[in-house]
Structure formats: C-alpha cells, structure tokens
Motif scaffolding. Structure first.
Motif, PDB file in Angstrom:
ATOM      1  N   THR A  50       0.866  -1.183   0.000  1.00  0.00           N
ATOM      2  CA  THR A  50       0.000   0.000   0.000  1.00  0.00           C
ATOM      3  C   THR A  50       0.897   1.225   0.000  1.00  0.00           C
ATOM      4  O   THR A  50       1.984   1.217   0.591  1.00  0.00           O
ATOM      5  CB  THR A  50      -0.919   0.016   1.232  1.00  0.00           C
ATOM      6  N   TRP A  51       0.447   2.290  -0.678  1.00  0.00           N
ATOM      7  CA  TRP A  51       1.289   3.489  -0.852  1.00  0.00           C
ATOM      8  C   TRP A  51       0.766   4.645  -0.008  1.00  0.00           C
ATOM      9  O   TRP A  51      -0.444   4.868   0.083  1.00  0.00           O
ATOM     10  CB  TRP A  51       1.295   3.904  -2.317  1.00  0.00           C
ATOM     11  N   LEU A  52       1.684   5.381   0.593  1.00  0.00           N
ATOM     12  CA  LEU A  52       1.360   6.599   1.333  1.00  0.00           C
ATOM     13  C   LEU A  52       1.883   7.794   0.552  1.00  0.00           C
ATOM     14  O   LEU A  52       3.079   7.869   0.252  1.00  0.00           O
ATOM     15  CB  LEU A  52       1.995   6.566   2.729  1.00  0.00           C
ATOM     16  N   GLY A  53       0.989   8.726   0.204  1.00  0.00           N
ATOM     17  CA  GLY A  53       1.394   9.867  -0.605  1.00  0.00           C
ATOM     18  C   GLY A  53       0.680  11.134  -0.206  1.00  0.00           C
ATOM     19  O   GLY A  53       0.046  11.218   0.857  1.00  0.00           O
ATOM     20  N   VAL A  54       0.779  12.131  -1.084  1.00  0.00           N
ATOM     21  CA  VAL A  54       0.219  13.460  -0.838  1.00  0.00           C
ATOM     22  C   VAL A  54      -0.615  13.858  -2.046  1.00  0.00           C
ATOM     23  O   VAL A  54      -0.300  13.489  -3.178  1.00  0.00           O
ATOM     24  CB  VAL A  54       1.345  14.493  -0.593  1.00  0.00           C
ATOM     25  N   ASN A  55      -1.657  14.612  -1.803  1.00  0.00           N
ATOM     26  CA  ASN A  55      -2.513  15.062  -2.887  1.00  0.00           C
ATOM     27  C   ASN A  55      -1.761  15.968  -3.860  1.00  0.00           C
ATOM     28  O   ASN A  55      -0.869  16.718  -3.476  1.00  0.00           O
ATOM     29  CB  ASN A  55      -3.715  15.822  -2.308  1.00  0.00           C
ATOM     30  N   ASN A  56      -2.122  15.872  -5.134  1.00  0.00           N
ATOM     31  CA  ASN A  56      -1.594  16.747  -6.194  1.00  0.00           C
ATOM     32  C   ASN A  56      -0.086  16.577  -6.429  1.00  0.00           C
ATOM     33  O   ASN A  56       0.577  17.508  -6.888  1.00  0.00           O
ATOM     34  CB  ASN A  56      -1.888  18.226  -5.903  1.00  0.00           C
ATOM     35  N   ARG A  57       0.457  15.430  -6.123  1.00  0.00           N
ATOM     36  CA  ARG A  57       1.844  15.143  -6.458  1.00  0.00           C
ATOM     37  C   ARG A  57       1.884  14.030  -7.500  1.00  0.00           C
ATOM     38  O   ARG A  57       0.870  13.451  -7.861  1.00  0.00           O
ATOM     39  CB  ARG A  57       2.653  14.751  -5.215  1.00  0.00           C
ATOM     40  N   VAL A  70      -3.022   5.922  -0.285  1.00  0.00           N
ATOM     41  CA  VAL A  70      -3.607   6.648   0.844  1.00  0.00           C
ATOM     42  C   VAL A  70      -2.904   7.996   0.941  1.00  0.00           C
ATOM     43  O   VAL A  70      -1.666   8.057   0.959  1.00  0.00           O
ATOM     44  CB  VAL A  70      -3.444   5.858   2.165  1.00  0.00           C
ATOM     45  N   GLN A  71      -3.672   9.077   1.012  1.00  0.00           N
ATOM     46  CA  GLN A  71      -3.094  10.419   1.015  1.00  0.00           C
ATOM     47  C   GLN A  71      -3.199  11.055   2.394  1.00  0.00           C
ATOM     48  O   GLN A  71      -4.214  10.926   3.078  1.00  0.00           O
ATOM     49  CB  GLN A  71      -3.798  11.299  -0.013  1.00  0.00           C
ATOM     50  N   VAL A  72      -2.118  11.732   2.779  1.00  0.00           N
ATOM     51  CA  VAL A  72      -2.096  12.492   4.034  1.00  0.00           C
ATOM     52  C   VAL A  72      -1.773  13.950   3.714  1.00  0.00           C
ATOM     53  O   VAL A  72      -1.187  14.253   2.669  1.00  0.00           O
ATOM     54  CB  VAL A  72      -1.063  11.903   5.030  1.00  0.00           C
ATOM     55  N   PRO A  73      -2.120  14.878   4.600  1.00  0.00           N
ATOM     56  CA  PRO A  73      -1.995  16.311   4.300  1.00  0.00           C
ATOM     57  C   PRO A  73      -0.624  16.899   4.606  1.00  0.00           C
ATOM     58  O   PRO A  73      -0.508  17.993   5.179  1.00  0.00           O
ATOM     59  CB  PRO A  73      -3.066  16.931   5.201  1.00  0.00           C
ATOM     60  N   MET A  74       0.450  16.212   4.212  1.00  0.00           N
ATOM     61  CA  MET A  74       1.791  16.700   4.523  1.00  0.00           C
ATOM     62  C   MET A  74       2.247  17.784   3.544  1.00  0.00           C
ATOM     63  O   MET A  74       1.788  17.854   2.411  1.00  0.00           O
ATOM     64  CB  MET A  74       2.797  15.545   4.463  1.00  0.00           C
ATOM     65  N   GLU A  75       3.173  18.632   4.007  1.00  0.00           N
ATOM     66  CA  GLU A  75       3.898  19.530   3.120  1.00  0.00           C
ATOM     67  C   GLU A  75       5.295  19.734   3.670  1.00  0.00           C
ATOM     68  O   GLU A  75       5.596  19.325   4.793  1.00  0.00           O
ATOM     69  CB  GLU A  75       3.184  20.865   2.947  1.00  0.00           C
TER      70      GLU A  75
END
Length: 373
Positions: A50-57, A70-75
C-alpha cells in the motif's frame, strides 16, 4: 506474525501469507521510481503493498493503477520559523495520526520510505507502534528528514557510499539506488531515429527545467546543423515548449520509456537528481549536468560532483552557462568519440547492477527479523 518460507520453484524466500508493507514516497521521480522498483520486486515475491502519498503530487497519477494510494496532508518543512510553521506542524501531527491508524487497522508489518517530507509521519508512526522502518536515501547529501529521523529507522539504505559521512554508520548500508526493471535489459526506442546518427537527450527531471529548456532551444540550431538529433523532454511547465521545430528535433513533456531513450543516447543534458543519475549510470550514458540551483541545500551539486570526479560527466552551474559555452561544449564532446566512450565506461563504474534486489533483500531481512522477535 507470519514467517517466511522458501518458494520451491524460484528458490526465493517468500511470505507464507502476505506481509503488508506501507511504502511512503512522494513528489518527484527521484523519490517515487526507486520506491516503485523495490515495491515491484517485493510484490513479485508475494508482499502486499500500500502506498502513502500526498494530494496533487506525481504519485496521484503514477500509482492508482498499481497500488492502493492513501493520502495524508503533509507539506515540506521550512528551514526557518515563519508564518506557515504552525500550519506545517499541524499537518505533520494529523499525518502521523492518520498513518498510525492506517498501520494499526491494516495490520501492516513494516514501513519503507525513500525520504522527503512524507517520510516523517511514516517513520514516526512506525516507531510509535514498534514496527520496523527501512529508509532509502539516494542523494549524496541526505535531506533534512533523513538526518533528523534516520536514528529511528531499523536500517538506512544508501545510494552512494559517500553519504555515510553525514549519517550514523551503525545502521547505514550502501545498496545503490533501485531502478525500474526495464533499465536492466535492452529496450527498444519509441522514436524513429536512424541508428547511425548522434542522439542527444535534454531532460530536466520529472518536473522539467524551464531555464535549461530555453538555453537548449537557443543552442539547438547549431547542434542540429552539425548532424545531431535531439529528444527534448520539456516537462509540463514550459509555455514555450512548442516554439522550436525541426525534422530532427523531438519535443515532448515526458517520456514513459526512459530506459530505451537513454540506452540509445550518446550524450545527455540533465539536472542532477539522484534518480536521474542512477538511470544515467545504469545505461552508461555520458552527461552534462546542470544542478537545479534552488535544490534544498544544493544537494544536486553534491550528486553531480560524484560523477564529475569519476570522469562520467561534466558539470556547469546554470548561472555560468552562456549560449556560446553550451553550444561549444556539446559539440566538442560529440565530436570526440574516445572521450564519450571513456565517460560511458566511467558512468558504468558508478552503477550498481543489482541495486533493486539488494534493497529488496535488505527489506526482507529486516521484516523477517522483526517478525521472529
């Protein structure tokens, strides 16, 4: 916990029941492609990814057809305290909580990450749950997250031996940087380019390089007049990408078949991201490197220096390159076949042919050891 068992057909050790791994990689090809190469190798041996990523990347377009995302709100973390610091920290806390809940509810056995800010919540969440985490750092100069959290990882896999001077040596292992499987065997070129012409590839990395693009277009007429063919990967942010045309010049935003393109290329003009350099080394491609001047802590220049010292590349700072210097340097190299052959040989020396398997094997060993406790 599940344990590993030998596969009598392949000779590999594979999980007796699927071991679930969370891969945290986001943003650029330099982070995503090594993680993807390792994930594909592990998936072929029965691991559940399973992949952990960020929106709009980049991962949002690259991965949904391959792995659950699965997306988390990191920056990104700021170097200095500022107005956005509170927002960034708040997003980090939310991301840690979401990742921790994901790891618990999904009954994951470990975390793999290739650095960048997405690594922070993954490593912290794994640590809080007592799960093993494996970090891969492909740059010579490790990023801030790698330096801050490497001690919390079970092991840190390195793309370059030189990186050991910046990290604790106790849990650092040099494995090279994984590359996609198609780089490891001859791959046909997608373009209709004669076999007997010199081919130059201009590439700014997965996000393009507008300044390099503009300079290359200025110099292209002289290169083309000398008989060189050019494939120019412009990225998607260059509004002048279609401003130059020639029968022997191909301008495209992105190439899905970088293996075939680089295997055919006589000279590459490129940024110096670690993923790109790994591909250049794997395909034994001579290069002129122009490090991205705004890269965090100038890390691309550190990468490029390894290739320059080995004799595999030339390096120029973007600010020092003029039309005349760039035109002449490229033509001089292309006209010197012995020099290109030597650069290609030195580039090959920098490659680690089995880097993907080395990294995958390291991951298997760490996960297996944790399961046996």
């Amino acid at each position: 916990m599940p344990t590993d068992a030998p596969d009598l057909n392949s000779g590999q050790t594979v999980p007796a029941s699927p071991i679930k791994l969370l891969v945290a990689a986001s943003g650029t090809g330099g982070h995503l492609y090594p993680a993807l190469a390792a994930a594909e190798a592990l998936e072929a041996q029965g691991y559940d990814i399973t992949w952990l990523g960020v929106n709009n990347r980049l991962e949002t377009s690259l991965l949904p057809s391959k792995y659950p995302l699965v997306q988390v709100p990191m920056e990104g973390f700021q170097t200095r305290l500022g107005p956005k610091t509170g927002i960034v920290l708040s997003k980090l806390v939310r991301s840690i909580r979401q990742t921790r809940r994901l790891l618990q509810q999904g009954q994951f056995q470990g975390v793999i990450t290739t650095g960048g800010y997405i690594a922070a919540p993954a490593i912290i969440a794994a640590r809080s749950l007592g799960l093993p985490s494996i970090l891969h750092e492909s740059n010579v100069l490790p990023g801030k997250v790698t330096r801050w959290f490497s001690r919390w990882c079970s092991v840190v896999a390195l793309g370059f031996e030189a990186t050991t001077q910046y990290l604790p040596k106790a849990n650092a292992v040099t494995v090279g940087t994984p590359v996609r499987a198609n780089f490891m065997s001859p791959t046909p070129l997608d373009f209709d380019i004669p076999d007997d012409v010199l081919l130059m590839t201009v590439a700014g990395g997965s996000q393009g390089a507008v300044a390099v693009n503009r300079l290359a277009r200025k110099c292209a007429p002289a290169w083309l007049e000398a008989g060189v063919w050019i494939v120019h990967l412009t990225g998607e942010r260059d509004d002048q990408a279609d401003s130059f045309t020639h029968p022997h010049y191909r301008a495209i935003p992105f190439c899905d078949n970088m293996a075939g393109l680089l295997q055919r290329t006589n000279l590459a003009i490129s940024r110096a991201g670690a993923g790109t350099l790994t591909e250049l080394a794997t395909t034994h491609t001579p290069s002129i490197l122009i490090p991205y001047p705004y890269a965090a802590e100038d890390h691309q220049a550190y990468n490029a220096e390894i290739f320059v010292k080995a004799g595999a590349a030339r390096m120029f700072r973007e600010a020092e390159l003029t039309d005349e210097l760039f035109t002449k340097t490229v033509l001089d190299l292309l006209r010197s076949q012995p020099q290109l052959k030597e650069m290609a040989a030195q580039s090959q020396q920098l490659s680690t042919a089995d880097s993907t398997e080395k990294f995958a094997q390291l991951i298997r060993e760490v996960i297996q050891s944790a399961n046996l406790r």
